[in-house]
Design a protein around this motif. Structure first.
Motif, PDB file in Angstrom:
ATOM      1  N   ALA A   1       0.825  -1.208   0.000  1.00 53.45           N
ATOM      2  CA  ALA A   1       0.000   0.000   0.000  1.00 53.45           C
ATOM      3  C   ALA A   1       0.861   1.261   0.000  1.00 53.45           C
ATOM      4  O   ALA A   1       0.548   2.236  -0.697  1.00 53.45           O
ATOM      5  N   LEU A   2       1.950   1.242   0.768  1.00 58.05           N
ATOM      6  CA  LEU A   2       2.837   2.408   0.812  1.00 58.05           C
ATOM      7  C   LEU A   2       3.514   2.620  -0.535  1.00 58.05           C
ATOM      8  O   LEU A   2       3.652   3.768  -0.995  1.00 58.05           O
ATOM      9  N   ARG A   3       3.976   1.535  -1.164  1.00 57.52           N
ATOM     10  CA  ARG A   3       4.585   1.665  -2.489  1.00 57.52           C
ATOM     11  C   ARG A   3       3.589   2.251  -3.487  1.00 57.52           C
ATOM     12  O   ARG A   3       3.933   3.109  -4.304  1.00 57.52           O
ATOM     13  N   SER A   4       2.363   1.759  -3.416  1.00 59.07           N
ATOM     14  CA  SER A   4       1.336   2.256  -4.334  1.00 59.07           C
ATOM     15  C   SER A   4       1.085   3.744  -4.121  1.00 59.07           C
ATOM     16  O   SER A   4       0.990   4.516  -5.079  1.00 59.07           O
ATOM     17  N   THR A   5       1.002   4.165  -2.857  1.00 60.56           N
ATOM     18  CA  THR A   5       0.789   5.584  -2.554  1.00 60.56           C
ATOM     19  C   THR A   5       1.962   6.421  -3.039  1.00 60.56           C
ATOM     20  O   THR A   5       1.779   7.497  -3.621  1.00 60.56           O
ATOM     21  N   ALA A   6       3.187   5.927  -2.801  1.00 55.69           N
ATOM     22  CA  ALA A   6       4.379   6.664  -3.244  1.00 55.69           C
ATOM     23  C   ALA A   6       4.406   6.778  -4.761  1.00 55.69           C
ATOM     24  O   ALA A   6       4.705   7.847  -5.318  1.00 55.69           O
ATOM     25  N   ASP A   7       4.092   5.680  -5.464  1.00 56.52           N
ATOM     26  CA  ASP A   7       4.109   5.704  -6.929  1.00 56.52           C
ATOM     27  C   ASP A   7       3.048   6.658  -7.474  1.00 56.52           C
ATOM     28  O   ASP A   7       3.314   7.440  -8.396  1.00 56.52           O
ATOM     29  N   ARG A   8       1.843   6.605  -6.919  1.00 54.86           N
ATOM     30  CA  ARG A   8       0.781   7.484  -7.394  1.00 54.86           C
ATOM     31  C   ARG A   8       1.097   8.942  -7.086  1.00 54.86           C
ATOM     32  O   ARG A   8       0.815   9.845  -7.898  1.00 54.86           O
ATOM     33  N   SER A   9       1.714   9.189  -5.941  1.00 59.65           N
ATOM     34  CA  SER A   9       2.092  10.560  -5.577  1.00 59.65           C
ATOM     35  C   SER A   9       3.147  11.089  -6.540  1.00 59.65           C
ATOM     36  O   SER A   9       3.061  12.242  -7.004  1.00 59.65           O
ATOM     37  N   ALA A  10       4.146  10.252  -6.838  1.00 52.31           N
ATOM     38  CA  ALA A  10       5.204  10.664  -7.760  1.00 52.31           C
ATOM     39  C   ALA A  10       4.644  10.941  -9.153  1.00 52.31           C
ATOM     40  O   ALA A  10       5.022  11.919  -9.810  1.00 52.31           O
ATOM     41  N   ASP A  11       3.731  10.092  -9.605  1.00 51.19           N
ATOM     42  CA  ASP A  11       3.129  10.292 -10.931  1.00 51.19           C
ATOM     43  C   ASP A  11       2.333  11.594 -10.973  1.00 51.19           C
ATOM     44  O   ASP A  11       2.383  12.335 -11.968  1.00 51.19           O
ATOM     45  N   LEU A  12       1.599  11.872  -9.901  1.00 50.88           N
ATOM     46  CA  LEU A  12       0.802  13.094  -9.865  1.00 50.88           C
ATOM     47  C   LEU A  12       1.692  14.330  -9.889  1.00 50.88           C
ATOM     48  O   LEU A  12       1.437  15.282 -10.649  1.00 50.88           O
ATOM     49  N   ILE A  13       2.752  14.325  -9.069  1.00 52.32           N
ATOM     50  CA  ILE A  13       3.669  15.474  -9.042  1.00 52.32           C
ATOM     51  C   ILE A  13       4.309  15.671 -10.410  1.00 52.32           C
ATOM     52  O   ILE A  13       4.378  16.794 -10.926  1.00 52.32           O
ATOM     53  N   ALA A  14       4.771  14.574 -11.021  1.00 53.04           N
ATOM     54  CA  ALA A  14       5.429  14.672 -12.328  1.00 53.04           C
ATOM     55  C   ALA A  14       4.475  15.229 -13.382  1.00 53.04           C
ATOM     56  O   ALA A  14       4.858  16.060 -14.212  1.00 53.04           O
ATOM     57  N   THR A  15       3.228  14.787 -13.350  1.00 56.34           N
ATOM     58  CA  THR A  15       2.247  15.271 -14.323  1.00 56.34           C
ATOM     59  C   THR A  15       1.997  16.767 -14.146  1.00 56.34           C
ATOM     60  O   THR A  15       1.957  17.528 -15.130  1.00 56.34           O
ATOM     61  N   ARG A  16       1.825  17.202 -12.901  1.00 57.17           N
ATOM     62  CA  ARG A  16       1.588  18.626 -12.647  1.00 57.17           C
ATOM     63  C   ARG A  16       2.797  19.474 -13.057  1.00 57.17           C
ATOM     64  O   ARG A  16       2.642  20.538 -13.681  1.00 57.17           O
ATOM     65  N   ILE A  17       3.987  18.999 -12.716  1.00 57.81           N
ATOM     66  CA  ILE A  17       5.200  19.760 -13.052  1.00 57.81           C
ATOM     67  C   ILE A  17       5.381  19.848 -14.559  1.00 57.81           C
ATOM     68  O   ILE A  17       5.695  20.913 -15.111  1.00 57.81           O
ATOM     69  N   ARG A  18       5.177  18.726 -15.261  1.00 56.88           N
ATOM     70  CA  ARG A  18       5.328  18.737 -16.725  1.00 56.88           C
ATOM     71  C   ARG A  18       4.357  19.718 -17.367  1.00 56.88           C
ATOM     72  O   ARG A  18       4.707  20.409 -18.334  1.00 56.88           O
ATOM     73  N   GLY A  19       3.140  19.791 -16.828  1.00 58.44           N
ATOM     74  CA  GLY A  19       2.171  20.722 -17.383  1.00 58.44           C
ATOM     75  C   GLY A  19       2.619  22.169 -17.236  1.00 58.44           C
ATOM     76  O   GLY A  19       2.487  22.966 -18.175  1.00 58.44           O
ATOM     77  N   ILE A  20       3.161  22.510 -16.074  1.00 60.13           N
ATOM     78  CA  ILE A  20       3.610  23.883 -15.840  1.00 60.13           C
ATOM     79  C   ILE A  20       4.858  24.196 -16.665  1.00 60.13           C
ATOM     80  O   ILE A  20       4.994  25.291 -17.221  1.00 60.13           O
ATOM     81  N   VAL A  21       5.773  23.225 -16.769  1.00 59.40           N
ATOM     82  CA  VAL A  21       6.971  23.436 -17.591  1.00 59.40           C
ATOM     83  C   VAL A  21       6.570  23.666 -19.050  1.00 59.40           C
ATOM     84  O   VAL A  21       7.147  24.521 -19.739  1.00 59.40           O
ATOM     85  N   ALA A  22       5.584  22.921 -19.536  1.00 57.12           N
ATOM     86  CA  ALA A  22       5.128  23.111 -20.916  1.00 57.12           C
ATOM     87  C   ALA A  22       4.595  24.526 -21.122  1.00 57.12           C
ATOM     88  O   ALA A  22       4.864  25.163 -22.150  1.00 57.12           O
TER      89      ALA A  22
END
Length: 266
Positions: A51-72
């Motif tokens: 469960a912790l791995r899943s939360t960490a992975d989903r959190s990382a994916d969300l942050i990366a998606t938000r950051i990529r959008g702003i960088v674009a």
């Protein structure tokens, strides 16, 4: 006691053989129960780690998606002709000497451009600033003392990172504020093309509002009490339970953080 008397003793106290039988039965059951409890604990722990791995992975994916959008969005803004021209071009012959202005900036046009792009940006971007190639602020929206026109920001973590390396964009935590800086495209000036293509370039900077990452993660982390987000050097840039204070804490020596920086899991 002879055999006859032992028999009489057992007949007179019939609970004793029953007790003996119960003991012989219960002792193996206790051993089996301990093994079952240990197995259950191991299964529970494995489930928690999953469960912790899943939360960490989903959190990382969300942050990366938000950051990529702003960088674009920043890359798109930095490539517009009017914004690039409004920043002007200035470079330094030496680190101690004053900047040499090759093309002067246009404060009014730059203010209009930054305000328009800020309005189109994510709510998470608190401030936009444009820097020339000498590390001087030429405009910001909204304005403040730290990013006033003419402020020297060469000592900031974000400018040092993008001026001393050659990435198109960088993400750093500077004094507790998450900051993205992108190189601006070159502009045409009398005598050639300047202000882009190699360090030092003009730079467009986006400063995040305080607590932005924590807000992104809050919907994903109902099952955990805390989440730490670190940068590539292991410095804390966000913490769900309490946003980090400046300067960022160095967690690179933490065993789990060290594994994460190496690309390994726990």
């Amino acid at each position: 006691m002879d055999l006859a008397r032992r028999a009489e003793w057992l007949v007179d106290q019939p609970w004793r053989p029953v007790l003996l039988s119960l003991l012989l039965l219960v002792l193996p059951l206790l051993a089996v129960g301990e093994l079952a409890a240990a197995d259950t604990q191991a299964r529970v722990r494995a489930g928690q780690q999953t469960a912790l791995r899943s939360t960490a992975d989903r959190s990382a994916d969300l942050i990366a998606t938000r950051i990529r959008g702003i960088v674009a969005l920043l890359n798109g803004a930095s490539g517009t002709t009017r914004l690039r021209a409004a920043v002007g071009v200035a470079q330094r012959v030496s680190t101690d000497g004053p900047p040499t202005v090759i093309a002067p900036h246009d404060p009014e046009e730059l203010a209009l451009q930054l305000a328009a792009f800020h309005a189109a940006m994510s709510f998470d971007v608190a401030q936009l600033a444009a820097l020339d190639g000498s590390g001087i602020v030429r405009g910001a929206y909204p304005t403040n003392e730290a990013l006033r026109d003419g402020a020297d920001v060469r000592s900031t973590a974000y400018y040092a990172a993008i001026a001393n390396r050659a990435p198109r964009s960088i993400l750093v935590a500077d004094s507790g504020v998450l900051t993205i800086a992108v190189r601006m495209s070159p502009i045409q000036v009398p005598g050639g093309v300047l202000g882009g293509g190699r360090p030092p370039d003009n730079v467009l900077v986006a400063l995040f509002r305080h607590g932005a990452i924590e807000d992104w993660l809050r919907s994903l982390t109902d099952s955990v009490s805390d989440v730490h987000v670190v940068d590539e050097r292991g410095r804390l840039i966000a913490r769900l339970s309490s946003p980090p204070a400046a300067p960022p804490a160095d967690l690179s020596a933490d065993a789990i953080v060290a594994l994460g920086l190496k690309g390994q899991g726990f």
